[in-house]
Design a protein around this motif. Sequence first.
Motif, PDB file in Angstrom:
ATOM      1  N   GLU A   1      -1.575  11.905  16.819  1.00 36.74           N
ATOM      2  CA  GLU A   1      -2.114  13.267  16.666  1.00 36.74           C
ATOM      3  C   GLU A   1      -3.214  13.285  15.603  1.00 36.74           C
TER       4      GLU A   1
ATOM      5  N   LYS B   1      15.728   0.226  10.515  1.00 37.40           N
ATOM      6  CA  LYS B   1      14.722   0.751  11.437  1.00 37.40           C
ATOM      7  C   LYS B   1      14.990   0.348  12.886  1.00 37.40           C
TER       8      LYS B   1
ATOM      9  N   GLY C   1       3.289  12.565   4.873  1.00 38.78           N
ATOM     10  CA  GLY C   1       2.695  11.337   5.383  1.00 38.78           C
ATOM     11  C   GLY C   1       1.313  11.639   5.921  1.00 38.78           C
ATOM     12  N   SER C   2       1.262  12.371   7.037  1.00 38.17           N
ATOM     13  CA  SER C   2      -0.049  12.744   7.607  1.00 38.17           C
ATOM     14  C   SER C   2      -0.847  13.550   6.588  1.00 38.17           C
TER      15      SER C   2
ATOM     16  N   TRP D   1       8.724   4.570   2.893  1.00 35.59           N
ATOM     17  CA  TRP D   1       8.312   3.717   4.025  1.00 35.59           C
ATOM     18  C   TRP D   1       7.360   2.617   3.607  1.00 35.59           C
ATOM     19  N   ILE D   2       7.533   2.034   2.439  1.00 36.60           N
ATOM     20  CA  ILE D   2       6.517   1.090   1.975  1.00 36.60           C
ATOM     21  C   ILE D   2       6.812  -0.326   2.487  1.00 36.60           C
ATOM     22  N   THR D   3       5.931  -0.778   3.370  1.00 36.41           N
ATOM     23  CA  THR D   3       6.042  -2.114   3.972  1.00 36.41           C
ATOM     24  C   THR D   3       5.975  -3.173   2.870  1.00 36.41           C
TER      25      THR D   3
ATOM     26  N   ILE E   1       2.672   5.745  15.164  1.00 34.46           N
ATOM     27  CA  ILE E   1       3.026   6.602  14.028  1.00 34.46           C
ATOM     28  C   ILE E   1       2.338   6.160  12.733  1.00 34.46           C
ATOM     29  N   TYR E   2       2.428   4.829  12.395  1.00 34.45           N
ATOM     30  CA  TYR E   2       1.899   4.487  11.060  1.00 34.45           C
ATOM     31  C   TYR E   2       0.390   4.273  11.066  1.00 34.45           C
TER      32      TYR E   2
ATOM     33  N   LEU F   1      -7.157  14.307  15.908  1.00 31.06           N
ATOM     34  CA  LEU F   1      -7.853  15.250  15.014  1.00 31.06           C
ATOM     35  C   LEU F   1      -9.192  14.666  14.559  1.00 31.06           C
TER      36      LEU F   1
ATOM     37  N   ILE G   1       6.447   2.181  16.694  1.00 25.28           N
ATOM     38  CA  ILE G   1       5.868   2.642  15.423  1.00 25.28           C
ATOM     39  C   ILE G   1       4.333   2.592  15.431  1.00 25.28           C
TER      40      ILE G   1
ATOM     41  N   THR H   1      -0.825   8.952  12.715  1.00 21.86           N
ATOM     42  CA  THR H   1      -0.180   9.156  14.014  1.00 21.86           C
ATOM     43  C   THR H   1      -1.241   9.370  15.108  1.00 21.86           C
TER      44      THR H   1
ATOM     45  N   PHE I   1       0.888  -1.171   0.000  1.00 19.21           N
ATOM     46  CA  PHE I   1       0.000   0.000   0.000  1.00 19.21           C
ATOM     47  C   PHE I   1       0.922   1.216   0.000  1.00 19.21           C
TER      48      PHE I   1
ATOM     49  N   LEU J   1       1.219   5.020  -0.179  1.00 15.36           N
ATOM     50  CA  LEU J   1       0.614   6.354  -0.097  1.00 15.36           C
ATOM     51  C   LEU J   1       1.658   7.391   0.336  1.00 15.36           C
ATOM     52  N   SER J   2       2.404   7.103   1.412  1.00 16.33           N
ATOM     53  CA  SER J   2       3.323   8.090   1.994  1.00 16.33           C
ATOM     54  C   SER J   2       4.460   8.425   1.036  1.00 16.33           C
TER      55      SER J   2
HETATM   56  C1  FAD Z   1       7.989   1.183   9.662  1.00 13.61           C
HETATM   57  C2  FAD Z   1       7.054   2.020   8.856  1.00 13.61           C
HETATM   58  C3  FAD Z   1       6.168   1.390   7.969  1.00 13.61           C
HETATM   59  C4  FAD Z   1       5.318   2.172   7.190  1.00 13.61           C
HETATM   60  N1  FAD Z   1       4.539   1.550   6.241  1.00 13.61           N
HETATM   61  C5  FAD Z   1       3.865   2.318   5.337  1.00 13.61           C
HETATM   62  C6  FAD Z   1       3.218   1.703   4.207  1.00 13.61           C
HETATM   63  O1  FAD Z   1       3.248   0.486   4.009  1.00 13.61           O
HETATM   64  N2  FAD Z   1       2.590   2.528   3.324  1.00 13.61           N
HETATM   65  C7  FAD Z   1       2.553   3.883   3.458  1.00 13.61           C
HETATM   66  O2  FAD Z   1       1.958   4.555   2.613  1.00 13.61           O
HETATM   67  N3  FAD Z   1       3.155   4.487   4.530  1.00 13.61           N
HETATM   68  C8  FAD Z   1       3.825   3.735   5.456  1.00 13.61           C
HETATM   69  N4  FAD Z   1       4.468   4.334   6.510  1.00 13.61           N
HETATM   70  C9  FAD Z   1       4.435   5.785   6.641  1.00 13.61           C
HETATM   71  C10 FAD Z   1       3.583   6.244   7.817  1.00 13.61           C
HETATM   72  O3  FAD Z   1       2.232   6.002   7.571  1.00 13.61           O
HETATM   73  C11 FAD Z   1       3.910   7.733   8.068  1.00 13.61           C
HETATM   74  O4  FAD Z   1       5.231   7.775   8.598  1.00 13.61           O
HETATM   75  C12 FAD Z   1       2.930   8.390   9.011  1.00 13.61           C
HETATM   76  O5  FAD Z   1       1.671   8.514   8.394  1.00 13.61           O
HETATM   77  C13 FAD Z   1       3.408   9.783   9.460  1.00 13.61           C
HETATM   78  O6  FAD Z   1       3.795  10.542   8.368  1.00 13.61           O
HETATM   79  P1  FAD Z   1       5.212  11.266   8.364  1.00 13.61           P
HETATM   80  O7  FAD Z   1       6.240  10.279   8.718  1.00 13.61           O
HETATM   81  O8  FAD Z   1       5.340  11.968   7.066  1.00 13.61           O
HETATM   82  O9  FAD Z   1       5.141  12.324   9.537  1.00 13.61           O
HETATM   83  P2  FAD Z   1       4.540  13.804   9.432  1.00 13.61           P
HETATM   84  O10 FAD Z   1       3.215  13.759   8.760  1.00 13.61           O
HETATM   85  O11 FAD Z   1       5.574  14.707   8.885  1.00 13.61           O
HETATM   86  O12 FAD Z   1       4.325  14.134  10.973  1.00 13.61           O
HETATM   87  C14 FAD Z   1       5.383  14.516  11.839  1.00 13.61           C
HETATM   88  C15 FAD Z   1       4.760  14.859  13.200  1.00 13.61           C
HETATM   89  O13 FAD Z   1       3.877  15.980  13.058  1.00 13.61           O
HETATM   90  C16 FAD Z   1       2.588  15.625  13.552  1.00 13.61           C
HETATM   91  N5  FAD Z   1       1.538  16.268  12.761  1.00 13.61           N
HETATM   92  C17 FAD Z   1       1.423  16.287  11.405  1.00 13.61           C
HETATM   93  N6  FAD Z   1       0.303  16.941  11.045  1.00 13.61           N
HETATM   94  C18 FAD Z   1      -0.290  17.353  12.192  1.00 13.61           C
HETATM   95  C19 FAD Z   1      -1.474  18.102  12.481  1.00 13.61           C
HETATM   96  N7  FAD Z   1      -2.294  18.528  11.509  1.00 13.61           N
HETATM   97  N8  FAD Z   1      -1.773  18.350  13.774  1.00 13.61           N
HETATM   98  C20 FAD Z   1      -0.960  17.905  14.765  1.00 13.61           C
HETATM   99  N9  FAD Z   1       0.176  17.203  14.556  1.00 13.61           N
HETATM  100  C21 FAD Z   1       0.497  16.932  13.283  1.00 13.61           C
HETATM  101  C22 FAD Z   1       2.512  14.097  13.415  1.00 13.61           C
HETATM  102  O14 FAD Z   1       1.538  13.576  14.277  1.00 13.61           O
HETATM  103  C23 FAD Z   1       3.930  13.713  13.782  1.00 13.61           C
HETATM  104  O15 FAD Z   1       4.070  13.678  15.166  1.00 13.61           O
HETATM  105  C24 FAD Z   1       5.305   3.573   7.333  1.00 13.61           C
HETATM  106  C25 FAD Z   1       6.182   4.190   8.237  1.00 13.61           C
HETATM  107  C26 FAD Z   1       7.072   3.433   8.965  1.00 13.61           C
HETATM  108  C27 FAD Z   1       8.066   4.147   9.847  1.00 13.61           C
END
Ligand code: FAD
Length: 389
Positions: A372, A206, A137-138, A162-164, A366-367, A376, A363, A370, A129, A131-132
């Motif tokens: 946060e 990781k 990410g968020s 970060w694609i699993t 986070i994944y 929301l 994690i 998050t 999957f 997306l990120s």
């Molecule tokens: C081991 C691992 C496996 C993963 N597997 C997948 C996968 O298979 N497919 C995929 O698509 N993604 C995957 N991810 C990605 C994961 O879903 C994202 O890391 C996650 O959604 C957070 O996005 P980001 O890392 O860009 O953090 P950011 O979005 O940059 O966030 C950084 C911080 O800011 C906070 N923040 C951001 N926006 C807001 C807001 N509006 N209000 C308050 N706080 C906020 C967040 O909560 C966080 O604490 C994986 C990540 C890891 C580490």
Amino acid sequence: MAGISRIEPALTEEQRMISETARSYARRRLAPGAAERDRTGRFPIEEFFELAELGLVAMKVPASEGGTGIDNVGYALAMEAIAEACASTAVILASSNLASKILSEHASPEQKARWLAPYAEGKLGPASFALSEPACGSDAAALTTAARLDGGNWVLNGSKMWITSGAHAGLHVVFARSDGPGPAGISCFVVERGTPGLVIGKEESKMGKRASGTVALNFEECRLPASNLVGARGAGYAIALSALGAGRVGIAALSIGLAEAALAAGVAYGRERRAFGKALTEFQNTQFVLADCRTELDAAWLLALRAARLLDSGDKAPAETSMAKLFASEACGRIVDKMVQLHGGYGYSRDYEVERLYRDARITRIYEGTSEVQRLVISRALLDGSLSS
Ligand SMILES: Cc1cc2nc3c(=O)[nH]c(=O)nc-3n(C[C@H](O)[C@H](O)[C@H](O)COP(=O)(O)OP(=O)(O)OC[C@H]3O[C@@H](n4cnc5c(N)ncnc54)[C@H](O)[C@@H]3O)c2cc1C
């Protein structure tokens, strides 16, 4: 199983069966190698094929489409049982089930015949999957991977992060921008393994879940037949969000399984280890810690089961799925931390299971959104009146 009967006595025969099938496999085949996979990072590909034979890789795909068609309660029970033995394998299953659920809900009959049926039979390996991205990410609606139509083909350019299972997946469900800014400009595509222009990045090093094969996917003029668009053009963001909502119950259950393993390890260690002439479990402090952990875990179960039941009734329950994921992942973090503390210095050693569980747990906050982001979603529902205040 005895534990869950106290939390939810009204499980169906099918739900009990999936839980028992997953647990007996996980204890026999996944638990013994979990520490080694953590050390070496070996992706459990053979185990994935065995899980496919047990029907656990297409749990969200109806039997009529080759899957096992398990309801959300059954899915949560299976995920908990797998995570108790190996959290890396559990997240591989979670993302693969997420991708296959999308195909089951949005692919055309021709696409299902081409991808879903062989996937469910285990012929393709995992599905990813994607997306990120490196810069979002968020805020997934800001994604920049581009999809343009060229001579009847879609051409993808950009990167996913970060694609699993990314290096092992037979197919990738990829979200890319086909039509201008904002969520309405995003579409969903399938990219098959080996497609020219799909370049798999190096494996991320990781903190935990070290066997889940996390990589970047790079698209360099990656050309896809027009028929690889899944669902309507511009519907990609809605497709991703809807799948993630349901996926949160899976991550809640994964967090519970991981914390169950930590609590069991803590109880066993506390009974063995002696200090000041007593077993640790004879100190009231230890008893209170264990009581708090068990109570939090049962509360996490109840929230997860409520969310799963709402999903099974056809309610998308965004706030309730977010509450389940938020509470279970945060409780998991508290529990693994307390169980490391209960192990004293040994809890800091790679020789003890709780050290790995502590790293694997981090994690979950986070994944798939998050903590946060979950807050929301919950506060939005509270403030717009869809949740009572
Ligand atoms: C081991 C691992 C496996 C993963 N597997 C997948 C996968 O298979 N497919 C995929 O698509 N993604 C995957 N991810 C990605 C994961 O879903 C994202 O890391 C996650 O959604 C957070 O996005 P980001 O890392 O860009 O953090 P950011 O979005 O940059 O966030 C950084 C911080 O800011 C906070 N923040 C951001 N926006 C807001 C807001 N509006 N209000 C308050 N706080 C906020 C967040 O909560 C966080 O604490 C994986 C990540 C890891 C580490």
